[in-house]
Design an enzyme around this catalytic site. Structure first.
Site, mmCIF file in Angstrom:
data_model
loop_
_atom_site.group_PDB
_atom_site.id
_atom_site.type_symbol
_atom_site.label_atom_id
_atom_site.label_comp_id
_atom_site.label_asym_id
_atom_site.label_seq_id
_atom_site.Cartn_x
_atom_site.Cartn_y
_atom_site.Cartn_z
ATOM 1 N N ASP A 167 -53.596 -127.008 -27.080
ATOM 2 C CA ASP A 167 -55.025 -127.234 -26.911
ATOM 3 C C ASP A 167 -55.393 -128.674 -27.244
ATOM 4 O OD1 ASP A 167 -57.737 -126.963 -26.664
ATOM 5 O OD2 ASP A 167 -58.016 -125.766 -28.472
ATOM 6 N N ASP A 371 -60.888 -131.775 -21.269
ATOM 7 C CA ASP A 371 -60.460 -130.685 -22.143
ATOM 8 C C ASP A 371 -59.582 -129.697 -21.386
ATOM 9 O OD1 ASP A 371 -60.451 -129.098 -24.539
ATOM 10 O OD2 ASP A 371 -61.930 -127.775 -23.607
#
Length: 491
Positions: A167, A371
């Site tokens: 992530d 992201d």
């Protein structure tokens, strides 16, 4: 007296000619340029699959990048791993494509809200790291907002392989550890640090412990960490150093949280490999090992059987990349901020979108981040409305369909094998990124309904999500302080 009459007649004739030419000119609402279009082939939602292949000893298959495989042996400072979408790990045997997609949108809404709260300062609550990561509660056995992609890493010596979420919106590396005060269900046995010869607890006085914004200390003078999340979920335990194994590559002395009390997070995976910009993320800790460069390529799961991948090292940066500088938010160091100065639809800049919509100010408000864990790109509301209206005008030949979830621009493409749609280009500072049509028109059900995969947000923060990144090799060159985009980068 005839001269004035003739003059008046000439004036009337000229005025009539002017009116006629004005009425037949191009209306202002119609584009004066030729609309740039591309072919879109509608593909249905990806069907559930569990075709994840690991070697018999639990090690993941290694993927060499094209450039590495072409002429050099596999180097210890260049390594690559397959990535898989979280749907494959958390799969219910009876899950339909529609139900998995709906759950993905639920995760996405919670994550986008958590990111916006973090950027605005509203998400910093509870004890633990001041630069908190973010996740959300578990719904129907799937992790919420915790990142969409995972891989398999070896933890400890000898390595015990487990699923780990990767992530870019998180910093701290952590895993569940026994003995558990409270641990959620994961697919592999919980890691037991007593069985690892390389596990070392960090003392309270160590520099590594002091890198935590709010470290704790137990009665044995061992460093304690806690990462709190926006919904009240958390992971808590001892901060330590451990060896991580990426197939044939061992990375020693990685600071990671050994969580003995973990609530509400990451059903299925053992923990998280934080790839953010913060000082405790994996790229920050081990960056010297691979030149402070890594990249990922996320495939379009509805049209490709190729795996997604993450690459660390010099070979992670494609020669075909276009680059935009990384920007720094003085308030929050986790996210990858970039400059976006406009968007084009059909070959023309959208007039209602300016650089001011995406400006990161001196106080750390606003801006645009890239992201990996957010699916749908969010734009500030005025920018989104201008983009949406421009796309609707360019796609007026397509039959409209009812809205779906957060999407307010949908089309009925049932029975179509291909259609022409306006092009969409994101204009980053120094890099124009032209999106494939499948990166902005996505299936939302099994009935041929496709929606424009952008959304508006009342937050000042815009997020470039992973749907728009599909098929690009997205490079994070921290040494050069830049982000790169290489089209067709998953080959």
């Amino acid at each position: 007296m005839r001269t004035p009459t003739i003059a008046l007649s000439l004036l009337l004739l000229l005025f009539s000619t002017f009116l006629t030419s004005t009425s037949t000119s191009t209306p202002t609402s119609t584009p004066t340029h030729k609309l740039d279009c591309q072919t879109f082939i509608p593909n249905s939602l990806p069907k559930p699959t569990q075709s994840i292949s690991w070697t018999s000893d639990g090690e993941p298959q290694t993927i060499l990048s094209q450039e590495t495989a072409a002429g050099t042996e596999f180097q210890s400072n260049n390594f690559s791993l397959e990535l898989h979408h979280v749907d494959a790990l958390s799969l219910s045997p009876h899950a339909s494509p529609e139900s998995l997609f709906n759950l993905r949108l639920q995760r996405d809404a919670l994550r986008a809200k958590s990111i916006s709260d973090m950027a605005s300062g509203r998400g910093r609550q509870g004890v633990g790291l001041g630069r908190m990561n973010f996740s959300s509660s578990v719904i129907s056995g799937l992790s919420q907002g915790s990142g969409e992609y995972f891989t398999r890493l070896g933890i400890g010596t000898p390595p015990k392989y487990s699923y780990m979420v990767l992530d870019t919106g998180s910093d701290v590396v952590w895993i569940q550890c026994s003995p558990c005060k409270k641990c959620y269900t994961q697919t592999d046995p919980v890691f037991d640090p007593s069985h690892s010869s390389s596990f070392v607890g960090v003392t309270c006085a160590s520099p590594l412990c002091r890198r935590l914004d709010s470290p704790g200390c137990n009665n044995r003078q061992k460093c304690l960490y806690q990462v709190s999340y926006g919904d009240g979920s958390f992971t808590f335990g001892e901060f330590s150093t451990e060896t991580l194994t990426f197939r044939r590559v061992r990375v020693n002395n990685v600071g990671l949280g050994c969580g003995h009390d973990n609530e509400g997070l990451f059903i299925g995976a053992a923990g998280l490999l934080g790839l953010g910009r913060g000082k405790l993320s994996f790229p920050s800790q081990a960056g010297r090992r691979f030149g402070r460069k890594f990249s990922y390529c996320l495939v379009d799961r509805s049209s490709s059987s190729r795996p997604s991948s993450v690459v660390f090292g010099e070979s992670s940066v494609s020669r075909t990349s276009v680059f935009t500088p990384l920007l720094t938010n003085p308030k929050l160091d986790t996210f990858y901020y970039v400059g976006l100065n406009g968007i084009s639809v059909g070959g023309a800049r959208v007039r209602g979108i300016t650089e001011s919509h995406f400006k990161l100010d001196a106080a750390g408000n606003g801006g645009v981040i890239v992201d990996s864990g957010t699916s749908v790109t969010r734009l500030t509301r005025p920018a989104y409305i201008a983009l949406r209206d421009a796309f609707r005008a360019g796609a007026s030949n397509l039959r409209r369909a009812p809205d779906f979830s957060l999407f307010d621009t949908c089309f009925d493409l049932s029975g179509k094998t291909e259609v022409k749609v306006p092009t969409v280009v994101l204009h980053f500072n120094g890099a124009d990124v032209s999106l494939p049509a499948s990166n902005y028109l996505i299936p939302v059900d099994g009935n041929g309904r496709f929606c424009f995969a952008f959304a508006g947000t009342i937050s000042g923060l815009s997020i470039i999500g992973n749907i728009q990144q599909q098929g690009f090799r997205v490079s994070f060159d921290l040494a050069g302080s830049r982000v790169g985009f290489a089209p067709r980068g998953c080959a």
